[in-house]
Design a protein around this motif. Sequence first.
Motif, PDB file in Angstrom:
ATOM      1  N   ALA A  36       0.849  -1.191   0.000  1.00 27.62           N
ATOM      2  CA  ALA A  36       0.000   0.000   0.000  1.00 27.62           C
ATOM      3  C   ALA A  36       0.886   1.243   0.000  1.00 27.62           C
ATOM      4  O   ALA A  36       1.330   1.696   1.032  1.00 27.62           O
ATOM      5  N   GLN A  37       1.142   1.767  -1.174  1.00 29.25           N
ATOM      6  CA  GLN A  37       2.048   2.908  -1.320  1.00 29.25           C
ATOM      7  C   GLN A  37       1.258   4.198  -1.300  1.00 29.25           C
ATOM      8  O   GLN A  37       1.010   4.805  -2.320  1.00 29.25           O
ATOM      9  N   TYR A  38       0.883   4.627  -0.131  1.00 28.39           N
ATOM     10  CA  TYR A  38       0.103   5.848  -0.012  1.00 28.39           C
ATOM     11  C   TYR A  38       0.930   6.994   0.537  1.00 28.39           C
ATOM     12  O   TYR A  38       0.405   7.901   1.148  1.00 28.39           O
ATOM     13  N   THR A  39       2.231   6.968   0.343  1.00 27.17           N
ATOM     14  CA  THR A  39       3.079   8.096   0.717  1.00 27.17           C
ATOM     15  C   THR A  39       3.811   8.650  -0.503  1.00 27.17           C
ATOM     16  O   THR A  39       4.812   9.319  -0.367  1.00 27.17           O
ATOM     17  N   ASN A  40       3.350   8.338  -1.681  1.00 31.53           N
ATOM     18  CA  ASN A  40       4.014   8.736  -2.913  1.00 31.53           C
ATOM     19  C   ASN A  40       3.041   9.429  -3.858  1.00 31.53           C
ATOM     20  O   ASN A  40       1.894   9.676  -3.532  1.00 31.53           O
ATOM     21  N   TRP A  41       3.515   9.676  -5.049  1.00 28.07           N
ATOM     22  CA  TRP A  41       2.690  10.204  -6.120  1.00 28.07           C
ATOM     23  C   TRP A  41       1.964   9.059  -6.818  1.00 28.07           C
ATOM     24  O   TRP A  41       2.478   7.948  -6.892  1.00 28.07           O
ATOM     25  N   ALA A  42       0.811   9.360  -7.362  1.00 29.87           N
ATOM     26  CA  ALA A  42       0.069   8.387  -8.157  1.00 29.87           C
ATOM     27  C   ALA A  42      -0.520   9.113  -9.361  1.00 29.87           C
ATOM     28  O   ALA A  42      -0.898  10.285  -9.275  1.00 29.87           O
ATOM     29  N   PHE A  43      -0.574   8.416 -10.483  1.00 30.42           N
ATOM     30  CA  PHE A  43      -1.087   8.977 -11.731  1.00 30.42           C
ATOM     31  C   PHE A  43      -2.021   7.950 -12.341  1.00 30.42           C
ATOM     32  O   PHE A  43      -1.704   6.763 -12.376  1.00 30.42           O
ATOM     33  N   GLY A  44      -3.191   8.383 -12.804  1.00 32.03           N
ATOM     34  CA  GLY A  44      -4.105   7.415 -13.385  1.00 32.03           C
ATOM     35  C   GLY A  44      -5.188   8.039 -14.221  1.00 32.03           C
ATOM     36  O   GLY A  44      -5.089   9.193 -14.650  1.00 32.03           O
ATOM     37  N   PHE A  45      -6.237   7.242 -14.415  1.00 34.74           N
ATOM     38  CA  PHE A  45      -7.367   7.640 -15.248  1.00 34.74           C
ATOM     39  C   PHE A  45      -8.648   7.411 -14.463  1.00 34.74           C
ATOM     40  O   PHE A  45      -8.769   6.452 -13.715  1.00 34.74           O
ATOM     41  N   ARG A  46      -9.592   8.292 -14.675  1.00 30.55           N
ATOM     42  CA  ARG A  46     -10.867   8.242 -13.978  1.00 30.55           C
ATOM     43  C   ARG A  46     -11.979   8.281 -15.012  1.00 30.55           C
ATOM     44  O   ARG A  46     -11.954   9.104 -15.918  1.00 30.55           O
ATOM     45  N   ILE A  47     -12.945   7.377 -14.871  1.00 29.87           N
ATOM     46  CA  ILE A  47     -14.129   7.377 -15.725  1.00 29.87           C
ATOM     47  C   ILE A  47     -15.306   7.767 -14.849  1.00 29.87           C
ATOM     48  O   ILE A  47     -15.537   7.148 -13.813  1.00 29.87           O
ATOM     49  N   GLY A  48     -16.011   8.784 -15.232  1.00 30.68           N
ATOM     50  CA  GLY A  48     -17.146   9.258 -14.435  1.00 30.68           C
ATOM     51  C   GLY A  48     -17.411  10.721 -14.691  1.00 30.68           C
ATOM     52  O   GLY A  48     -17.322  11.192 -15.812  1.00 30.68           O
ATOM     53  N   GLU A  49     -17.724  11.437 -13.636  1.00 35.44           N
ATOM     54  CA  GLU A  49     -17.956  12.878 -13.691  1.00 35.44           C
ATOM     55  C   GLU A  49     -17.035  13.535 -12.693  1.00 35.44           C
ATOM     56  O   GLU A  49     -17.293  13.426 -11.498  1.00 35.44           O
ATOM     57  N   PRO A  50     -15.962  14.160 -13.052  1.00 32.66           N
ATOM     58  CA  PRO A  50     -15.407  14.258 -14.395  1.00 32.66           C
ATOM     59  C   PRO A  50     -14.619  13.005 -14.785  1.00 32.66           C
ATOM     60  O   PRO A  50     -14.157  12.268 -13.935  1.00 32.66           O
ATOM     61  N   SER A  51     -14.479  12.796 -16.088  1.00 31.92           N
ATOM     62  CA  SER A  51     -13.635  11.734 -16.644  1.00 31.92           C
ATOM     63  C   SER A  51     -12.340  12.360 -17.115  1.00 31.92           C
ATOM     64  O   SER A  51     -12.350  13.459 -17.660  1.00 31.92           O
ATOM     65  N   GLY A  52     -11.243  11.659 -16.925  1.00 30.59           N
ATOM     66  CA  GLY A  52      -9.983  12.191 -17.410  1.00 30.59           C
ATOM     67  C   GLY A  52      -8.794  11.699 -16.630  1.00 30.59           C
ATOM     68  O   GLY A  52      -8.773  10.582 -16.110  1.00 30.59           O
ATOM     69  N   VAL A  53      -7.803  12.561 -16.503  1.00 26.39           N
ATOM     70  CA  VAL A  53      -6.550  12.252 -15.839  1.00 26.39           C
ATOM     71  C   VAL A  53      -6.699  12.524 -14.347  1.00 26.39           C
ATOM     72  O   VAL A  53      -7.311  13.511 -13.947  1.00 26.39           O
ATOM     73  N   ASN A  54      -6.120  11.645 -13.547  1.00 30.84           N
ATOM     74  CA  ASN A  54      -6.154  11.787 -12.091  1.00 30.84           C
ATOM     75  C   ASN A  54      -4.721  11.767 -11.566  1.00 30.84           C
ATOM     76  O   ASN A  54      -3.941  10.897 -11.935  1.00 30.84           O
ATOM     77  N   ILE A  55      -4.391  12.738 -10.722  1.00 33.78           N
ATOM     78  CA  ILE A  55      -3.076  12.817 -10.089  1.00 33.78           C
ATOM     79  C   ILE A  55      -3.304  12.927  -8.584  1.00 33.78           C
ATOM     80  O   ILE A  55      -4.138  13.712  -8.141  1.00 33.78           O
ATOM     81  N   ARG A  56      -2.571  12.135  -7.831  1.00 31.46           N
ATOM     82  CA  ARG A  56      -2.721  12.173  -6.373  1.00 31.46           C
ATOM     83  C   ARG A  56      -1.344  12.214  -5.731  1.00 31.46           C
ATOM     84  O   ARG A  56      -0.434  11.512  -6.121  1.00 31.46           O
ATOM     85  N   LYS A  57      -1.226  13.041  -4.693  1.00 33.50           N
ATOM     86  CA  LYS A  57      -0.010  13.108  -3.872  1.00 33.50           C
ATOM     87  C   LYS A  57      -0.406  12.724  -2.455  1.00 33.50           C
ATOM     88  O   LYS A  57      -1.252  13.362  -1.844  1.00 33.50           O
ATOM     89  N   TYR A  58       0.204  11.647  -1.948  1.00 31.09           N
ATOM     90  CA  TYR A  58      -0.053  11.191  -0.588  1.00 31.09           C
ATOM     91  C   TYR A  58       0.909  11.886   0.368  1.00 31.09           C
ATOM     92  O   TYR A  58       2.091  12.033   0.063  1.00 31.09           O
TER      93      TYR A  58
END
Length: 178
Positions: free
Chosen positions: A24-46
């Motif tokens: 469970a790497q929740y202390t780093n950066w994450a990059f992904g894709f999201r389908i929904g409202e809104p749909s697109g690119v997702n970036i997360r910093k833990y």
Amino acid sequence: MRTHHLPVIGLLAILLSLSHTASAQYTNWAFGFRIGEPSGVNIRKYFGDNHAFDLNIGTYGGLYGNVRDYRSGKYKTVGLSIQGHYLWHDRLFANENFRGYYGFGGQINSRRYYPDRFAATNDYESGIALGGSAVAGAEYFVPGKQYSIFAELGVYAEVLPAPLFLNVSSGVGIRFNL
């Protein structure tokens, strides 16, 4: 299938095939894709053990329909949305790989608005909308892989130009954890 989706699908397949060991790497950066409202690119910093900042950049209006009543008119198109949330997260069911989260933030939208006064000519106004948003969701970090999957539900409350215009936001997606 539309051909402009092929590069996204190819990148997603490559990310899923990587077999680096990751818990469970929740202390780093994450990059992904999201389908929904809104749909697109997702970036997360833990941050630390239970905080994160989540940014979605993409489109809205495709999942729940692109024709919606708004003010004294309608939306008839898909628009651009930028959404950011400060999150609190913690493990669920005593499982470090399964985490729940909730948070608050804001959203900026670019939309085409078709006022009733232009109904005869089908003209529109372009504009920017600002509002607050809240989200809650769950994320599963796949053991032995560097990706996680997530599902979330939220609400958007517009402040400008239509105070208290409410819209549901939801999505599912995948993030590659760096």
